[in-house]
Motif scaffolding. Structure first.
Motif, PDB file in Angstrom:
ATOM      1  N   MET A   1       0.840  -1.181   0.000  1.00 18.78           N
ATOM      2  CA  MET A   1       0.000   0.000   0.000  1.00 18.78           C
ATOM      3  C   MET A   1       0.886   1.245   0.000  1.00 18.78           C
ATOM      4  O   MET A   1       1.963   1.233   0.577  1.00 18.78           O
ATOM      5  CB  MET A   1      -0.911   0.023   1.230  1.00 18.78           C
ATOM      6  N   ASN A   2       0.406   2.297  -0.628  1.00 18.34           N
ATOM      7  CA  ASN A   2       1.207   3.512  -0.742  1.00 18.34           C
ATOM      8  C   ASN A   2       1.107   4.379   0.518  1.00 18.34           C
ATOM      9  O   ASN A   2       0.309   4.125   1.424  1.00 18.34           O
ATOM     10  CB  ASN A   2       0.827   4.277  -2.018  1.00 18.34           C
ATOM     11  N   HIS A   3       1.916   5.441   0.557  1.00 20.84           N
ATOM     12  CA  HIS A   3       2.000   6.345   1.712  1.00 20.84           C
ATOM     13  C   HIS A   3       0.656   6.997   2.029  1.00 20.84           C
ATOM     14  O   HIS A   3       0.287   7.137   3.196  1.00 20.84           O
ATOM     15  CB  HIS A   3       3.061   7.420   1.438  1.00 20.84           C
ATOM     16  N   THR A   4      -0.084   7.394   1.019  1.00 17.59           N
ATOM     17  CA  THR A   4      -1.362   8.073   1.235  1.00 17.59           C
ATOM     18  C   THR A   4      -2.353   7.134   1.929  1.00 17.59           C
ATOM     19  O   THR A   4      -3.044   7.539   2.872  1.00 17.59           O
ATOM     20  CB  THR A   4      -1.931   8.586  -0.100  1.00 17.59           C
ATOM     21  N   ILE A   5      -2.410   5.900   1.505  1.00 18.92           N
ATOM     22  CA  ILE A   5      -3.302   4.930   2.129  1.00 18.92           C
ATOM     23  C   ILE A   5      -2.917   4.728   3.589  1.00 18.92           C
ATOM     24  O   ILE A   5      -3.773   4.719   4.478  1.00 18.92           O
ATOM     25  CB  ILE A   5      -3.293   3.605   1.336  1.00 18.92           C
ATOM     26  N   ALA A   6      -1.635   4.605   3.848  1.00 21.48           N
ATOM     27  CA  ALA A   6      -1.167   4.441   5.227  1.00 21.48           C
ATOM     28  C   ALA A   6      -1.524   5.651   6.081  1.00 21.48           C
ATOM     29  O   ALA A   6      -1.947   5.511   7.233  1.00 21.48           O
ATOM     30  CB  ALA A   6       0.341   4.203   5.243  1.00 21.48           C
ATOM     31  N   LYS A   7      -1.409   6.838   5.513  1.00 19.28           N
ATOM     32  CA  LYS A   7      -1.707   8.054   6.279  1.00 19.28           C
ATOM     33  C   LYS A   7      -3.154   8.103   6.726  1.00 19.28           C
ATOM     34  O   LYS A   7      -3.474   8.626   7.789  1.00 19.28           O
ATOM     35  CB  LYS A   7      -1.386   9.291   5.456  1.00 19.28           C
ATOM     36  N   PHE A   8      -4.051   7.545   5.918  1.00 18.55           N
ATOM     37  CA  PHE A   8      -5.467   7.556   6.267  1.00 18.55           C
ATOM     38  C   PHE A   8      -5.873   6.335   7.106  1.00 18.55           C
ATOM     39  O   PHE A   8      -7.041   5.986   7.181  1.00 18.55           O
ATOM     40  CB  PHE A   8      -6.334   7.703   5.012  1.00 18.55           C
ATOM     41  N   GLY A   9      -4.891   5.713   7.764  1.00 24.02           N
ATOM     42  CA  GLY A   9      -5.173   4.735   8.802  1.00 24.02           C
ATOM     43  C   GLY A   9      -5.268   3.280   8.407  1.00 24.02           C
ATOM     44  O   GLY A   9      -5.678   2.445   9.202  1.00 24.02           O
ATOM     45  N   TYR A  10      -4.900   2.958   7.158  1.00 18.93           N
ATOM     46  CA  TYR A  10      -4.919   1.568   6.727  1.00 18.93           C
ATOM     47  C   TYR A  10      -4.009   0.757   7.641  1.00 18.93           C
ATOM     48  O   TYR A  10      -2.921   1.231   7.982  1.00 18.93           O
ATOM     49  CB  TYR A  10      -4.428   1.464   5.276  1.00 18.93           C
TER      50      TYR A  10
END
Length: 149
Positions: free
Chosen positions: A1-10
């Motif tokens: 998963m990319n950085h943006t997905i991780a930032k939104f709590g994935y």
């Protein structure tokens, strides 16, 4: 998963995963049922996504709209592709409504109605609220999405 997905709590916020997309609960709720629709690729330009992602996106959006219709009975829905802070392809999905909505034990107004969504009025959810809202949306997803297509 990319950085943006991780930032939104994935993965804690993940409602549904597809081949090219994930649907996440937005940890800061602009309105009840605010989501993130994020491409799983590392693309930072919408046009760089593979053709299959665009095809799949139609199904994903139909399922999002069917689920949110049941969850919060929105009047309009906004898809914001901002990508200024978080560069990977993603949309903020903001259900819009004139009156407050209750969902998963939270009462949320649409502070921007009838104009653009007021992102600064977003309510940050704690871990318990994220889990409650996510679980309710996951439960609704199957029955609502079955009727979407």
């Amino acid at each position: 998963m990319n950085h943006t997905i991780a930032k939104f709590g994935y993965p804690a916020t993940m409602i549904r995963e597809y081949v090219h997309w994930v649907v996440l609960l937005r940890p800061a709720q602009v309105t009840a049922g605010s989501l993130i629709l994020a491409a799983k690729s590392d693309a930072t330009a919408y046009g760089d996504l593979p053709t299959a992602a665009f095809v799949e996106q139609g199904r994903v959006i139909a399922e999002i709209e069917a689920t949110l219709r049941v969850a919060v009975d929105y009047q309009r829905i906004n898809y914001l592709m901002l990508m200024m802070v978080d560069p990977n392809v993603h949309f903020h999905v903001i259900p819009r409504y004139e009156d407050s909505r209750s969902f998963a034990g939270l009462d949320l107004a649409d502070a921007g109605w009838p104009g653009p969504p007021d992102l600064k009025s977003a309510v940050a959810l704690d871990d318990d609220a994220i889990a409650r809202m996510k679980n309710e949306l996951v439960t609704l997803w199957h029955s609502a999405s079955t009727n979407a297509g």
